[in-house]
Enzyme design. Structure first.
Site, PDB file in Angstrom:
ATOM      1  N   ASP A 163       1.056  -2.130 -13.804  1.00 21.01           N
ATOM      2  CA  ASP A 163       0.066  -1.359 -14.554  1.00 21.01           C
ATOM      3  C   ASP A 163       0.085   0.105 -14.124  1.00 21.01           C
ATOM      4  OD1 ASP A 163      -0.658  -3.573 -15.982  1.00 21.01           O
ATOM      5  OD2 ASP A 163      -2.806  -3.304 -15.701  1.00 21.01           O
ATOM      6  N   ASP A 192       0.848  -1.205   0.000  1.00 26.95           N
ATOM      7  CA  ASP A 192       0.000   0.000   0.000  1.00 26.95           C
ATOM      8  C   ASP A 192       0.883   1.255   0.000  1.00 26.95           C
ATOM      9  OD1 ASP A 192       0.696  -1.135   2.430  1.00 26.95           O
ATOM     10  OD2 ASP A 192      -1.108  -0.527   3.489  1.00 26.95           O
ATOM     11  N   ASP A 195       1.477  -7.441 -10.725  1.00 24.16           N
ATOM     12  CA  ASP A 195       0.470  -7.181 -11.760  1.00 24.16           C
ATOM     13  C   ASP A 195      -0.043  -5.744 -11.599  1.00 24.16           C
ATOM     14  OD1 ASP A 195      -1.472  -7.500 -13.655  1.00 24.16           O
ATOM     15  OD2 ASP A 195      -2.609  -9.038 -12.614  1.00 24.16           O
TER      16      ASP A 195
END
Ligand SMILES: NC(=O)c1ccc[n+]([C@@H]2O[C@H](COP(=O)([O-])OP(=O)(O)OC[C@H]3O[C@@H](n4cnc5c(N)ncnc54)[C@H](O)[C@@H]3O)[C@@H](O)[C@H]2O)c1
Length: 363
Positions: A253, A225, A249
């Site tokens: 992105d 986070d 992943d």
């Protein structure tokens, strides 16, 4: 005269815009070969939705062995077709190759090549230049789990997070070795060991051991986070980020948006020393497929990554240079603000290499 240096490339364009951008990457590779006096022997495979709908073939059973035996690398487009809502062919082919070829590194460079392309205010090319190294064979995507009392109000769904000592160690070690090889100073490992105490407790223990072997590299840990916040707040603090399958992943992105979006993002699925698979990060984009407007630069930069992996860094750099030139000169598809078609961008890149050679093609 010695034999011409040559490599064997399996080309799997796949579906949708994969079939449009991959030929442009091949076109650029062919121009590079002419300029460099080297050879790439391309063999095309029609695995994808059309073939699946025609005869039920997804990944032929002998494909992994055949690729390992007969090829040096795989250049991949994208999988996904609205006519196959289950996405079964895509899972069989892409995940099948990742798992069966044991491609345990998913390498996603996030490099801003023109400051106009980042959504971050006041950030330049100097600030956004890092790589996300994502574990690619385990974690929450290993497919271990199940449903109990499915479809009832009491349904239970379990998706296991699978982490092996071997799997965690090899990706963390790869991150440090990558930094060493590239002369990079900083490696950041990210997990959620405060909440996922068993699975990511293992990451913590392996990290503590492996980082000691690379004392010259600054190693740092961030919970995922915090990593997300820091990537947006100040991306210049990262060189190499290493993390598990799911967090990689997501982080990659985010990184691709910081550095110009999906149309430009390349990736490699790598097992060092073995046949590895290179693909643009984007999918098959059915909403623009068949219109000749897909951005081929992600696929072209993917081809450059593949050449670097194959030990042709000069040729890889030349492709990076000519892509930078295209972006700076506005020779781009509409997603980057240009008005060119997929094929005309590929033609422009190949012509530039043909006219200027490897050294002069860049910006
Ligand atoms: N590795 C892969 O093969 C892969 C990766 C992601 C998605 N998929 C599949 O692709 C299909 C479509 O998925 P999606 O729409 O979520 O993701 P997508 O990446 O295909 O498209 C997302 C958005 O970005 C745009 N876009 C993507 N690549 C572009 C390019 N090169 N040039 C210009 N615009 C581009 C698309 O038009 C779309 O608006 C699905 O079937 C999905 O499963 C495959």
């Amino acid at each position: 005269m010695g034999a011409v240096e040559s490599k064997r490339i399996a080309v799997i364009p796949g579906d949708g815009i994969g079939m449009e951008v991959t030929p442009e990457a091949v076109k650029v590779l062919e121009a590079v070969c002419v300029a460099a006096g080297k050879k790439l022997a391309f063999t095309h495979f029609d695995w994808g939705a059309d073939r699946f709908l025609r005869d039920g073939t997804t990944l032929p059973p002998d494909a992994p062995q055949m690729l390992q035996r007969d090829f040096d690398a795989v250049l991949f487009g994208a999988m996904g077709d609205p006519r196959v809502p289950s996405n079964q062919h895509a899972a069989d082919i892409l995940l099948g190759l990742r798992f069966k070829l044991d491609l345990y590194v998913n390498a996603r460079p996030c490099v801003l090549i023109d400051k106009r392309l980042t959504p971050l205010r006041d950030r330049t090319e100097r600030d956004i230049n890092f790589i996300v190294l994502r574990e690619n064979t385990e974690g929450a995507y290993a497919g271990v789990g199940g449903n109990f009392k499915r479809g009832t109000p009491d349904e239970v769904a379990v998706q296991e997070d699978v982490n092996t000592r071997k799997g965690v160690e090899r990706i963390i070690r790869y991150a440090f070795e990558y930094a060493q090889r590239k002369g990079l100073k900083r490696v950041c490992m990210s997990d959620k060991s405060n909440a996922m105490t068993f699975a990511h407790g293992l990451w913590q223990r392996v990290w503590a051991e492996v980082r000691k072997e690379f004392a010259e590299i600054e190693s740092r840990h961030l919970y995922v986070d915090t990593l997300m916040m820091e990537m947006v707040r100040d991306p210049s603090q990262f060189d190499v980020i290493v993390t598990c399958n799911m967090f990689g992943d997501i982080a990659s992105d985010l990184g691709s948006q910081l550095s110009g979006g999906l149309g430009l993002a390349p990736s490699g699925n790598i097992h060092p020393g073995k046949v590895s698979l290179f693909e643009p990060v984007h999918g098959s984009a059915p909403n623009i497929a068949g219109k000749n407007i897909a951005n081929p630069l992600g696929s072209v930069l993917t081809a450059a990554m593949m050449l670097e992996y194959l030990g042709w860094p000069r040729e890889a750099d030349a492709i990076g240079g000519v892509v930078r030139a295209a972006v700076r000169e506005g020779k781009t598809t509409p997603d980057l603000g240009g008005s060119m078609s997929t094929r005309s961008v590929g033609d422009w890149l190949a012509d530039r290499i043909a006219k200027h050679g490897l050294a002069g093609a860049g910006a």
